[in-house]
Scaffold this active site. Structure first.
Site, PDB file in Angstrom:
ATOM      1  N   GLU A  34      67.412 -69.838-115.961  1.00  0.00           N
ATOM      2  CA  GLU A  34      67.524 -70.720-115.950  1.00  0.00           C
ATOM      3  C   GLU A  34      68.276 -70.936-118.395  1.00  0.00           C
ATOM      4  OE1 GLU A  34      68.996 -73.811-114.438  1.00  0.00           O
ATOM      5  OE2 GLU A  34      67.785 -73.288-112.919  1.00  0.00           O
ATOM      6  N   ASP A  52      70.915 -81.329-117.803  1.00  0.00           N
ATOM      7  CA  ASP A  52      69.616 -80.282-118.345  1.00  0.00           C
ATOM      8  C   ASP A  52      68.330 -79.534-119.351  1.00  0.00           C
ATOM      9  OD1 ASP A  52      69.652 -80.693-115.162  1.00  0.00           O
ATOM     10  OD2 ASP A  52      70.737 -78.823-114.790  1.00  0.00           O
TER      11      ASP A  52
END
Length: 130
Positions: A34, A52
């Site tokens: 990520e 995000d």
């Protein structure tokens, strides 16, 4: 100041923050894919315009309050400002990620299925085991 954590450093921090040792390889895999272990990463915009944040790329649409107004409704399920997920103190990011995992499971992270749902590196060497 935000920085890139080392794998074993993150393993130790997660363990201190009550992440079960058996789950550490999965958490490390998710953080690696990520954010590459970077605490300060804000992802490119998603299709709905949401962003995000941080180590675990936590969505401002559902989990945190973005720093500026949005065109979409935000739920803030973790009751945290998204900027708190971008610091070297990863406590809030870990608390929120644990909540996400409890509610949605590992598949809440798109990287899980492709990269973290098979054989992944263990963490024994991070804790002094050979």
């Amino acid at each position: 100041m935000a920085r890139r954590l080392e794998r074993c450093e993150l393993a130790g921090l997660l363990y201190i923050l009550d992440v079960p040792k058996s789950e550490l390889p999965l958490w490390l895999c998710i953080a690696n894919f990520e954010s590459r272990y970077n605490t300060h990463i804000v992802g490119r915009g998603n299709a709905d315009g949401s962003l995000d944040y941080g180590l675990f790329q936590i969505s401002d649409r559902f989990w945190c309050t973005p720093p500026s107004e949005t065109t979409y409704y935000t739920f803030n399920e973790c009751n945290v400002n998204c900027t708190e997920l971008l610091t070297d103190d990863i406590t809030r990011a870990v608390q929120c990620a644990k909540r996400i995992k409890t509610q949605q499971g590992w598949t809440a992270w798109s990287v899980f299925g492709e990269f973290c749902n098979g054989t992944i590196d263990g963490i024994d060497k991070c804790f002094g085991a050979v």
